[in-house]
Design a protein around this motif. Structure first.
Motif, short mmCIF file in Angstrom:
data_model
loop_
_atom_site.label_atom_id
_atom_site.label_comp_id
_atom_site.label_asym_id
_atom_site.label_seq_id
_atom_site.Cartn_x
_atom_site.Cartn_y
_atom_site.Cartn_z
N UNK A 189 -3.70 -6.95 -14.21
CA UNK A 189 -2.98 -7.96 -13.44
C UNK A 189 -2.47 -7.34 -12.14
N UNK A 190 -2.89 -7.86 -10.99
CA UNK A 190 -2.43 -7.29 -9.72
C UNK A 190 -0.94 -7.50 -9.50
N UNK A 191 -0.31 -6.55 -8.85
CA UNK A 191 1.13 -6.65 -8.60
C UNK A 191 1.47 -7.82 -7.69
N UNK A 192 0.49 -8.27 -6.91
CA UNK A 192 0.72 -9.37 -5.98
C UNK A 192 0.61 -10.74 -6.64
N UNK A 193 0.26 -10.78 -7.91
CA UNK A 193 0.10 -12.06 -8.61
C UNK A 193 1.44 -12.80 -8.66
N UNK A 198 -8.84 -4.00 9.25
CA UNK A 198 -9.41 -3.23 8.14
C UNK A 198 -9.18 -4.01 6.84
N UNK A 199 -9.70 -3.48 5.73
CA UNK A 199 -9.43 -4.11 4.43
C UNK A 199 -7.93 -4.30 4.23
N UNK A 200 -7.18 -3.26 4.53
CA UNK A 200 -5.73 -3.28 4.27
C UNK A 200 -4.99 -4.28 5.13
N UNK A 201 -5.38 -4.37 6.41
CA UNK A 201 -4.65 -5.29 7.29
C UNK A 201 -5.02 -6.74 7.03
N UNK A 202 -6.21 -6.98 6.50
CA UNK A 202 -6.64 -8.35 6.22
C UNK A 202 -6.14 -8.84 4.87
N UNK A 203 -5.90 -7.93 3.94
CA UNK A 203 -5.49 -8.33 2.58
C UNK A 203 -4.30 -9.30 2.54
N UNK A 204 -3.24 -9.09 3.34
CA UNK A 204 -2.12 -10.05 3.29
C UNK A 204 -2.53 -11.45 3.71
N UNK A 205 -3.46 -11.55 4.66
CA UNK A 205 -3.94 -12.87 5.09
C UNK A 205 -4.76 -13.53 3.97
N UNK A 206 -5.47 -12.71 3.21
CA UNK A 206 -6.25 -13.24 2.09
C UNK A 206 -5.32 -13.88 1.06
N UNK A 207 -4.23 -13.19 0.75
CA UNK A 207 -3.25 -13.74 -0.19
C UNK A 207 -2.62 -15.01 0.37
N UNK A 208 -2.32 -15.00 1.66
CA UNK A 208 -1.71 -16.17 2.31
C UNK A 208 -2.63 -17.38 2.24
#
Length: 260
Positions: free
Chosen positions: A140-144, A21-31
């Motif tokens: 600014x996203x918290x993941x920045x 899903x969007x949520x499960x893929x998001x960490x891979x996008x950041x990686x």
């Protein structure tokens, strides 16, 4: 796009890809974005080609999930991006079309950035998005990455005049913060952590004043240390020594060799 559709095919696709899903893929996008930055820091441009492909795949993955849900498609993403960039570059596309050309008058990068921010504010107003009256950025996203976030916060403050006029006071501030770290050593880890944070924030400020990208500089410094450390281990092994059993002075000797 065709490959992504196959991977997400309800009957013949990949079970893992179908589950995402969007949520499960998001960490891979950041990686993947981090790995792009890492390849650039290493100046590994052959690997950069592969990492950019991996990052593009993340965009395709999100686009496919959205298309399946009837939200938007990859074409919609590209069209919105093109429209936004044309709109935000009136000095390049004066008629608001890709076929238009600007005059020969050259703007400075600083002026271009100011206009970009003004256009962004206008876009938010048209979309009825509340525009904060604070000089601090609210998007600014918290993941920045922390160093990048610090630089953007400092730059925002500088735009309204809250900044030192030159480098010397920034250097003085670094020494001041370093002394406070040393003073806090005896007062517990919480106080030390806060003071170390202040020291790092001041170092980012110095990088900003020197026109250095603090995030990229830190990446390059980490890469350099890692390469030299691995070289130390190889040099010691070639001499028949176990690196872990060396004294600190012996390690320092190999460190100097690795630098050479």
């Amino acid at each position: 796009m065709a490959l992504m559709a196959r991977l997400r095919h309800p009957e013949h696709g990949c079970p893992w890809d179908l589950k995402q899903t969007f949520s499960t893929i998001a960490p891979y996008t950041l990686e993947e974005a981090s790995e792009v930055a890492e390849a650039i820091a290493r100046e590994d441009y052959e690997n950069l080609k592969e990492e950019l492909g991996d990052l593009l795949f993340q965009v395709l993955f999100h686009a496919r999930i959205a298309e399946e849900a009837g939200m938007f498609s990859f074409d919609d993403i590209c069209q919105e991006l093109q429209s936004k960039l044309v709109r935000r570059h009136p000095h390049v596309f004066p008629d608001g079309t890709l076929s238009s050309f600007a005059s020969d008058d050259k703007l400075t990068p600083e002026v271009v950035k100011q206009r970009w921010q003004a256009i962004k504010a206008e876009e938010k107003a048209k979309k009825s998005i509340a525009v904060s009256t604070s000089a601090m950025p609210d998007d600014l996203p918290s993941s920045m990455p922390a160093l990048l976030r610090a630089e953007k916060i400092q730059s925002a403050a500088a735009k309204v005049g809250f900044d030192w006029p030159d480098v010397e006071p920034v250097v003085d501030k670094i020494y001041e913060e370093l002394n406070e770290v040393l003073e806090a050593r005896a007062e517990g880890i919480e106080r030390v952590s806060e003071e170390v944070g202040d020291l790092m924030f001041a170092c980012v400020n110095l990088a900003r004043h020197l026109k250095v990208d603090a995030e990229m500089a830190m990446r390059k410094a980490s890469v350099k240390f890692e390469q030299r450390f691995r070289s130390m281990e190889v040099l010691a092994d070639n001499d028949g020594f176990s690196f872990q059993q060396l004294t600190l002075d012996e390690m320092e000797s190999y460190w100097q060799q690795s630098k050479a």
